[in-house]
Structures are given as structure tokens and as C-alpha cells.
Design an enzyme around this catalytic site. Structure first.
Site, PDB file in Angstrom:
ATOM      1  N   HIS A  57       1.048  -4.773  12.177  1.00 50.56           N
ATOM      2  CA  HIS A  57       0.026  -4.609  11.030  1.00 50.56           C
ATOM      3  C   HIS A  57       0.810  -4.384   9.542  1.00 50.56           C
ATOM      4  CE1 HIS A  57      -3.881  -3.537   9.850  1.00 50.56           C
ATOM      5  NE2 HIS A  57      -3.469  -3.238   8.811  1.00 50.56           N
ATOM      6  N   HIS A  59       0.815  -5.323   5.206  1.00 48.44           N
ATOM      7  CA  HIS A  59       0.276  -6.110   3.995  1.00 48.44           C
ATOM      8  C   HIS A  59       1.316  -6.498   2.963  1.00 48.44           C
ATOM      9  CE1 HIS A  59      -3.917  -5.012   4.816  1.00 48.44           C
ATOM     10  NE2 HIS A  59      -3.571  -3.876   5.581  1.00 48.44           N
ATOM     11  N   GLN A 152     -10.587  -8.914   2.193  1.00 51.23           N
ATOM     12  CA  GLN A 152     -10.487  -7.593   1.850  1.00 51.23           C
ATOM     13  C   GLN A 152     -11.805  -6.859   1.293  1.00 51.23           C
ATOM     14  OE1 GLN A 152      -7.434  -4.964   1.242  1.00 51.23           O
ATOM     15  NE2 GLN A 152      -9.473  -4.094   1.492  1.00 51.23           N
ATOM     16  N   HIS A 210      -9.354  -5.133  10.831  1.00 53.06           N
ATOM     17  CA  HIS A 210      -9.441  -3.771  10.119  1.00 53.06           C
ATOM     18  C   HIS A 210     -10.765  -3.242  10.858  1.00 53.06           C
ATOM     19  CE1 HIS A 210      -6.183  -4.935   7.729  1.00 53.06           C
ATOM     20  NE2 HIS A 210      -6.129  -3.574   7.164  1.00 53.06           N
ATOM     21  N   GLU A 213     -12.094   1.778   9.652  1.00 54.39           N
ATOM     22  CA  GLU A 213     -11.052   2.518   9.076  1.00 54.39           C
ATOM     23  C   GLU A 213     -11.766   3.579   8.363  1.00 54.39           C
ATOM     24  OE1 GLU A 213      -8.095   0.628   6.685  1.00 54.39           O
ATOM     25  OE2 GLU A 213      -6.946   2.226   6.447  1.00 54.39           O
ATOM     26  N   ASP A 309       1.736  -0.822   8.187  1.00 56.78           N
ATOM     27  CA  ASP A 309       0.624  -1.093   7.388  1.00 56.78           C
ATOM     28  C   ASP A 309       0.947  -1.224   6.056  1.00 56.78           C
ATOM     29  OD1 ASP A 309      -1.847  -1.425   6.626  1.00 56.78           O
ATOM     30  OD2 ASP A 309      -2.775   0.778   6.999  1.00 56.78           O
TER      31      ASP A 309
HETATM   32 FE   FE2 Z   1      -4.220  -2.591   6.958  1.00 53.62          FE
END
Ligand code: FE2
Length: 423
Positions: A57, A59, A152, A210, A213, A309
Site C-alpha cells: 500500500h 502512494h 481520491q 481505502h 480510514e 502508505d
Molecule cells: Fe493510502
């Protein structure tokens, strides 16, 4: 004649004195005490030879952008998302590619040779998607980069969200992502999970969302994700990332939820460095830790992995591509301090993460790819404790990186000078 023979290695499962014979980029044999002619021989001196690290995971479109155009003052997830929104119009493909390639260099040096990265599909130009597809091609000779189409701004919340995500998949993005807790309502969040799982099922893609969260105990999209995975016959092909709300859920509800996740074959990825940083921000004291229920999920038979992450981006200003640092934080936050628990944390950044990504030929067994790391540690527990030096990193039998052993020259009054191995 073998290409490479490593002798006297310790393996993560505890076997010692092991020889690993490599031929044609693959492991030909793993045997105790084997000696055979080889073009190259390496005496591991009893140190740990582990399969390479895997980050399930990340970005990569945002990495190494810390401070652009400003830093996250509140430290919250929501300010991070807003800040990323400010940065997006300023992004150029060249700069994004340069930062991502720089991060991949760090990763390789740390023995991290497979990364699943989410890529934001909200911008209709798909600039980040094209840039990371280019990075994927460029790094393919030394790092497996798997991309997740990640809306996103919310696939239903943002105009053209579904279309942009599908266009990213058409371009070759591997996995379907989502962010149900960021949709406008709980109902929309659940609808997004259903829609995205159906898109993945139709296209034969994996899913990695996701999911929940937040610290809101009523954010229960993981339940919908598990249900949809079962309904669509996608067991083993779906991952829920973060799942931090589970930290705050009622215990009775969790006792019903855990078996559902296990039965649906949904994997869970916790991101310890980020969860401990971003969650609990609305609390005074006591402050919640926010990470999902890792040992309980593992005990229920769920595949749980740890991700990095973020590294130096709108959400997190720290990090270096070191999955041992991730495992180190994971064991602290989850209080997995038993020997078995620490070993599970090591597996969370190696074998468990490889299963999340569906990596083929992963492991130290005959027939697997010869992609492994020699660590300056004697076992996985010591590796995590020291965030041990990656002495040598091999991929398909080829040496990609090496780092000198960490030592300190000591000059102690009354004891003379000596060199100490750092442990
Ligand atoms: Fe993430």
C-alpha cells in the site's frame, strides 16, 4: 555450473546453515550444507536471507512532494487530502516521474522490490496515471510496481469519477480502488463499494479499497466490501486498506464482522506509521491509536499485511522506504511483542504482503525467483529490532544493491579501541 551459490544462510523460518543454489534467475535448490561449482559464491556467515520486502500500500504519485506547496499544519487526513488538491494543478509529469524514480531507488536499496501504489484517477487529464504507467515500465527490470486506480475525491462524489477510473483501467492500471468513507453519505459509500467491485469482477481485476480510514466506529464499509467479495465470487482477490474504524468499533459488532471478513477471503492492509499519525486527531485524551485490529484479524485467519502508505508527502513528512521501520511501528502499535507476534510483523511486510499483491514465484524455495535480501541480522526479530542493514539485495539472481555493514568504532577510556557490530 550454478550462477550463484549462497552458503551458510539463516532463513526466516529458522533453518540455519542453508545453501541457496541459483540458476537462470531462479532458485534451483535450498539445502543444508550444499557445496557445488558456481560462477559466484557468497558466504552468508549465518545471517538472515529473506525474500525481498513487499509494500502492499503506497502512494507513489504523491511521494517526495513534502512541502509542495506547503506542509500539512493540522496533520490530519482531511488537510492532507485538501493539500493534495492544491498540489494537483501544479503537478507535471516530468517532476512526478523524477520523484517516483528517486523513491524506487531508495526502495531497491532497502530491499523493497515490489510495491502496490494507488494512483489518483480524479483528474480527468489522468496525468498521474500516465506518469506512473511510465514509471512502471521504467522500473520493470528491477522493481514490480502494481498500480491501483484510486478515485481520491470519491468515485461518486466527483464529477466523471467512474469514467475517469474506467479510463485508467483501460490504460493498463492493474487494480480497482475506492474510498467509500469519503463519499458524501454512508449510502453512497456502500453504493461505491458495490459499483467498484462489479467493475472489477467484469474486468477480472483485483480490488484494493481505502476502507473506513476514520475513527468513526459506525464507518462499516468493510462489511459491504466483504459481502460484495463473497457475492461476486471474488474471494482472495479483494483487499480492504486501513480499516481504522475497526479500532473504535463495538466489540460485539467486531465479533460478527471478523468471521465475515475471513469467510469472504478479504485481505486487510494496515499502515502503522500513517495510522498512528493521522488517527485520533479529534481526540483529547485518551487518544486512540487508530490502527485496525491486527492480531485479532490474524487470529481469525485473515491475511493481514503492513503498508508504508506515505513517504514525505501531504500526509506524512517522514519515511524512507524501509519496510522494517513499518514492521517495527506495527508491532508497537498492535502490541505484538511476543516472539510469534514479532515474526508475524515480519511476515506482514514479506509473505503476507506478497499474497495481497498476488506475486508469483515469491519466497525462498526451489522454483521461486532468486529475489532476496541478505540482512545484517540473525533472525526476523533482530532484523526488526535493528531495522537491519540490507547488506545485499538480489533480484532474479542479479545483485541490485549492497550496503556496508553497520559498525561503530569505539574509543572507550580504559578499554582501548574496538569495532562493535551494531546490535
Ligand atoms: Fe493510502
Amino acid at each position: 555450473m550454478l550462477d550463484l551459490l549462497i552458503t551458510n544462510a539463516t532463513l526466516p523460518d529458522g533453518r540455519t546453515g542453508m545453501s541457496i543454489a541459483v540458476q537462470g534467475g531462479r532458485i534451483a535448490e535450498v539445502t543444508a550444507g550444499l557445496d557445488a561449482p558456481a560462477h559466484e559464491k557468497l558466504d552468508a556467515q549465518g545471517l538472515l536471507l529473506a525474500p525481498h520486502f513487499v509494500d502492499p500500500h503506497f502512494h507513489m504519485d504523491a511521494t517526495l512532494s513534502y512541502g509542495l506547496p506547503r506542509v500539512n499544519e493540522s496533520g490530519t487526513l482531511l488537510e492532507g487530502i485538501a493539500l493534495w488538491g492544491e498540489l494537483k494543478p501544479l503537478l507535471t509529469a516530468d517532476a512526478l516521474i523524477e520523484r517516483a524514480l528517486a523513491y524506487c531507488d531508495w526502495a531497491v536499496a532497502k530491499g523493497l522490490l515490489a510495491v502496490r501504489s494507488h494512483v489518483d484517477t480524479s483528474d480527468p487529464s489522468l496525468l498521474a496515471v500516465d506518469a506512473l504507467l511510465e514509471v512502471k515500465r521504467k522500473v520493470a527490470p528491477y522493481l514490480d510496481l502494481q498500480l491501483v486506480a484510486f478515485p481520491q475525491d470519491g468515485v461518486l462524489r466527483s464529477h466523471g469519477g467512474v469514467e475517469n477510473l474506467e479510463r485508467a483501467l483501460d490504460k493498463g492500471v492493474d487494480v480497482v480502488g475506492g474510498i467509500p468513507h469519503f463519499e458524501r453519505t454512508m449510502a453512497d459509500g456502500a453504493a461505491s463499494v458495490k459499483l467498484l467491485c462489479e467493475i472489477a469482477a467484469q474486468r477480472g481485476k483485483l480490488v484494493d479499497m481505502h476502507c473506513d480510514e476514520s475513527d468513526d466506529p459506525l464507518s462499516r464499509h468493510i462489511e459491504t466490501l466483504a459481502f460484495e467479495a463473497q457475492r461476486l465470487g471474488m474471494q482472495g482477490r479483494v483487499t480492504g486498506s486501513h480499516c481504522t474504524s475497526m479500532h473504535s468499533m463495538d466489540n460485539y459488532y467486531v465479533s460478527k464482522l471478523l468471521p465475515l471478513i475471513a469467510q469472504s477471503g478479504v485481505a486487510v492492509v494496515a499502515n502503522p506509521l500513517i495510522n498512528i499519525t493521522l488517527q485520533g486527531r479529534h481526540d483529547t485524551y485518551p487518544k486512540r491509536r487508530g490502527m485496525t485490529r491486527v492480531p485479532e484479524l490474524m487470529a481469525a485467519g485473515v491475511n493481514v499485511a503492513f503498508g508504508h502508505d506515505c513517504v514525505m508527502d501531504p500526509w506524512y513528512g517522514m519515511g524512507s522506504g524501509d519496510m522494517l521501520e513499518v514492521a517495527h511501528m506495527g508491532l508497537h502499535v498492535a502490541q505484538m511483542t511476543s516472539q510469534a507476534g514479532i515474526r508475524q510483523c515480519f511476515e506482514a511486510v514479506t509473505t503476507h504482503a506478497a499474497r495481497v499483491m498476488h506475486l508469483q514465484g515469491y519466497g525462498i524455495e526451489a522454483g521461486c525467483e532468486a529475489s532476496f535480501v541478505l540482512l545484517q541480522a540473525r533472525d526476523p526479530v533482530e532484523a526488526i529490532r535493528l531495522r537491519a542493514t540490507r547488506l545485499k539485495v538480489f533480484r532474479k539472481g542479479q545483485l541490485l544493491a549492497q550496503t556496508p555493514a553497520a559498525t561503530a568504532a569505539l574509543h572507550l577510556p580504559g578499554r582501548g579501541s574496538e569495532t562493535a557490530w551494531m546490535r
